[in-house]
Design a protein around this motif. Sequence first.
Motif, PDB file in Angstrom:
ATOM      1  N   UNK A   1       0.673  -1.331  -0.019  1.00 12.07           N
ATOM      2  CA  UNK A   1       0.217  -0.195  -0.125  1.00 12.07           C
ATOM      3  C   UNK A   1       0.999   1.221   0.077  1.00 12.07           C
ATOM      4  N   UNK A   2       1.888   1.143   0.834  1.00  8.68           N
ATOM      5  CA  UNK A   2       2.906   2.365   0.958  1.00  8.68           C
ATOM      6  C   UNK A   2       3.788   2.644  -0.510  1.00  8.68           C
ATOM      7  N   UNK A   3       4.074   1.643  -1.074  1.00  2.35           N
ATOM      8  CA  UNK A   3       5.245   1.914  -1.959  1.00  2.35           C
ATOM      9  C   UNK A   3       4.526   2.191  -3.264  1.00  2.35           C
ATOM     10  N   UNK A   4       3.160   1.642  -3.728  1.00  6.13           N
ATOM     11  CA  UNK A   4       2.487   1.949  -4.870  1.00  6.13           C
ATOM     12  C   UNK A   4       1.355   2.852  -4.845  1.00  6.13           C
ATOM     13  N   UNK A   5       1.531   4.106  -4.455  1.00  2.00           N
ATOM     14  CA  UNK A   5       0.534   5.114  -4.314  1.00  2.00           C
ATOM     15  C   UNK A   5      -0.294   5.698  -5.340  1.00  2.00           C
ATOM     16  N   UNK A   6       0.461   5.706  -6.534  1.00  2.00           N
ATOM     17  CA  UNK A   6      -0.060   6.165  -7.612  1.00  2.00           C
ATOM     18  C   UNK A   6      -1.022   5.097  -8.196  1.00  2.00           C
ATOM     19  N   UNK A   7      -0.487   3.859  -8.186  1.00  2.00           N
ATOM     20  CA  UNK A   7      -1.422   2.659  -8.912  1.00  2.00           C
ATOM     21  C   UNK A   7      -2.568   2.544  -7.851  1.00  2.00           C
ATOM     22  N   UNK A   8      -2.364   2.500  -6.371  1.00  2.00           N
ATOM     23  CA  UNK A   8      -3.531   2.490  -5.510  1.00  2.00           C
ATOM     24  C   UNK A   8      -4.315   3.635  -5.635  1.00  2.00           C
ATOM     25  N   UNK A   9      -4.278   4.994  -5.855  1.00  2.00           N
ATOM     26  CA  UNK A   9      -4.867   5.907  -6.333  1.00  2.00           C
ATOM     27  C   UNK A   9      -5.808   5.729  -7.516  1.00  2.00           C
ATOM     28  N   UNK A  10      -5.086   5.016  -8.555  1.00  2.00           N
ATOM     29  CA  UNK A  10      -5.892   4.583  -9.847  1.00  2.00           C
ATOM     30  C   UNK A  10      -7.023   3.688  -9.541  1.00  2.00           C
ATOM     31  N   UNK A  11      -6.846   2.843  -8.428  1.00  2.00           N
ATOM     32  CA  UNK A  11      -7.441   1.752  -8.321  1.00  2.00           C
ATOM     33  C   UNK A  11      -8.820   2.411  -7.216  1.00  2.00           C
ATOM     34  N   UNK A  12      -8.363   3.170  -5.910  1.00  2.62           N
ATOM     35  CA  UNK A  12      -9.117   3.289  -5.215  1.00  2.62           C
ATOM     36  C   UNK A  12     -10.173   4.440  -5.695  1.00  2.62           C
ATOM     37  N   UNK A  13      -9.555   5.624  -6.377  1.00  2.00           N
ATOM     38  CA  UNK A  13     -10.282   6.802  -6.746  1.00  2.00           C
ATOM     39  C   UNK A  13     -10.724   6.567  -8.401  1.00  2.00           C
ATOM     40  N   UNK A  14     -10.326   5.651  -8.999  1.00  2.00           N
ATOM     41  CA  UNK A  14     -10.741   5.885 -10.207  1.00  2.00           C
ATOM     42  C   UNK A  14     -11.070   4.385 -10.779  1.00  2.00           C
ATOM     43  N   UNK A  15     -10.853   4.009 -12.230  1.00  2.00           N
ATOM     44  CA  UNK A  15     -11.200   2.704 -12.505  1.00  2.00           C
ATOM     45  C   UNK A  15     -10.198   1.741 -12.829  1.00  2.00           C
ATOM     46  N   UNK A  16      -9.179   2.049 -12.022  1.00  2.00           N
ATOM     47  CA  UNK A  16      -7.828   1.087 -12.049  1.00  2.00           C
ATOM     48  C   UNK A  16      -6.903   1.419 -13.019  1.00  2.00           C
ATOM     49  N   UNK A  17      -5.691   0.770 -12.796  1.00  4.93           N
ATOM     50  CA  UNK A  17      -4.493   1.298 -13.686  1.00  4.93           C
ATOM     51  C   UNK A  17      -4.471   0.752 -15.005  1.00  4.93           C
ATOM     52  N   UNK A  18      -5.330  -0.438 -15.328  1.00  2.35           N
ATOM     53  CA  UNK A  18      -5.432  -0.588 -16.610  1.00  2.35           C
ATOM     54  C   UNK A  18      -4.379  -1.674 -17.119  1.00  2.35           C
ATOM     55  N   UNK A  19      -3.455  -2.076 -16.319  1.00  4.12           N
ATOM     56  CA  UNK A  19      -2.443  -3.038 -16.511  1.00  4.12           C
ATOM     57  C   UNK A  19      -2.835  -4.466 -16.201  1.00  4.12           C
ATOM     58  N   UNK A  20      -2.408  -5.448 -16.542  1.00  2.00           N
ATOM     59  CA  UNK A  20      -2.828  -6.798 -16.654  1.00  2.00           C
ATOM     60  C   UNK A  20      -1.972  -7.372 -15.592  1.00  2.00           C
ATOM     61  N   UNK A  21      -2.314  -8.662 -14.821  1.00  3.10           N
ATOM     62  CA  UNK A  21      -1.269  -9.246 -13.930  1.00  3.10           C
ATOM     63  C   UNK A  21      -0.463 -10.278 -14.653  1.00  3.10           C
ATOM     64  N   UNK A  22       0.872 -10.068 -14.566  1.00  4.55           N
ATOM     65  CA  UNK A  22       1.601 -10.765 -15.382  1.00  4.55           C
ATOM     66  C   UNK A  22       1.967 -12.111 -14.525  1.00  4.55           C
ATOM     67  N   UNK A  23       1.778 -12.209 -13.343  1.00  6.99           N
ATOM     68  CA  UNK A  23       2.229 -13.256 -12.387  1.00  6.99           C
ATOM     69  C   UNK A  23       3.598 -13.634 -12.592  1.00  6.99           C
TER      70      UNK A  23
END
Length: 536
Positions: free
Chosen positions: A399-421
């Motif tokens: 949660x602390x390291x990926x603040x931009x990505x977190x904001x995209x998911x919490x406040x928007x429609x997500x980051x739009x990137x897939x999960x590569x595993x």
Amino acid sequence: MNEALPDVPEVRVVGLPQLTSGFDLVERLDLPMHLKVHGPLEPLGGEQLAQLAEAINLRGRGGAGFPFHKKLRSVAESAIRRGVRPVVVVNGSEDEPACRKDTVLINRAPHLILDGALLCAEALGARTLVVGVTRESTQRSMEAALAERGLSNGRRSALRARVQRNPVRMVTGAAASLIRSIDGGPAIPPGRKISASQSGVGGAPTLLSNAETFAQLAIAARIGPERYGNTGLYDEPGTVMLTVSGAVARPMVIEVPTGVPLRYILQLAGAPPVPQGVLTGGYHGKWIDAATVDEAIVSRNSLDAVGGSLGAGAILPISQNTCPLGESLQVAKWLAEESAGQCGPCYLGLPAAARGMEDILNGGGPAALEALKQVAKNVKRRGACSHPDGSAMFLESTVKAFTDDLAAHVLGNGCGRPVEGVLPLFEGGRAPTGVPGGGAAEETGPSRQKIHVDWTLCRGHGLCADILPEVFELGADGFPTVAQAAVPRYAEAKALRAVRRCPALALRIEEDTRSQAPPRNLPVLSQGRGRRALGR
């Protein structure tokens, strides 16, 4: 996706090899080759050994980083005070999907580990040596090494030495779990925290440390503290073994002097030039972002200073093309399934945390984020082992390291990137049981399970008596009338349900070692486990 690492991946070295000396000559150093490469080793007295460990600032390499000289002195003092012989235990239970350094050492240089362990056994006057492993390859290599030295578990042996093989589970690597299994119990934490230095195997003072730690001690004993200190940093001399995987072209185990830039290690493994983040220390570790990577060097203090962790020596970068929260969710689900199922905060809290992360990814908004933070906070320092603490640290770091990505998911429609595993998990096909060896229970016969009430947590809700009337009844004050009780075998499933549903998380189940019933473990499927962790 989430491909498992082989037991022995590619091995590299930066600078002059120490632990990996001879790896360029043979695949495995048997005893004659080991002696050719490293030479003989003279015994040292107990205080000499402690002073050597202190001079090189040797800390445990399994993750906790406890000073080895303090552990050694504590065991010696306890053994003398009680008038009993101590036990030496090598913990080679490398049960994290992203860690292979100890597995490599046991498979390729088992005698270096035994050198350090036997130095300690002789210095302490120990008559028992146990090496804990979880893989067939490590069991085979270490048993061969003991045979090459003429060591056995025979009653007439001056030093009884054996290998203890346990299931591959995250909690198996905990010191208390390994000790419990050596004593004949299940390889899960006992539910109470007791220092192994004071009371370990068979109740005797026990020197237990990670496999790499003993190997480092063997190197230092041969070359001396001054020469050992010529490699690496002044305050953290020597080398460390790292496992580098994740988004890399060449997953590897690498021996590197402390002080080498982390960026250089990532380049050797073929990591992205600008990783989105790097998980340091493994799945009980911490994320650092791309900017921080350039500041970090390979050392415990440096990684701590930039918000990372050396931990168990696992380094895992991820690329800019993947969703870091999605990658972390897969690990969070795996961590939840690795619970031993006997502590409410872990058994209930970790699946709840994984569901919280999933809720964030599914558009749960600020409420989902706050719920995740609260769950992670609540599970810490409340378990029988460090698994809930490490798992919570991983989630909080995400949660602390990926603040931009977190904001995209919490406040928007997500980051739009897939999960590569790209973060490795274990091989598929393993049932998601919370207890190693868990399976279907017979309905009759005596049980070895006891259910305990933690009075510091109990609030008198009374659900335990409703669910498990065979064991609990309530007193006039509304609280259970017993603090602990045996669980009838036919009621084991209901006991698990009581542990899971207790609102105050005040119940736990553990083994009753005094019972004459055969050891068994309860099957555990925690809440929210209808789907297995992704990539398994």
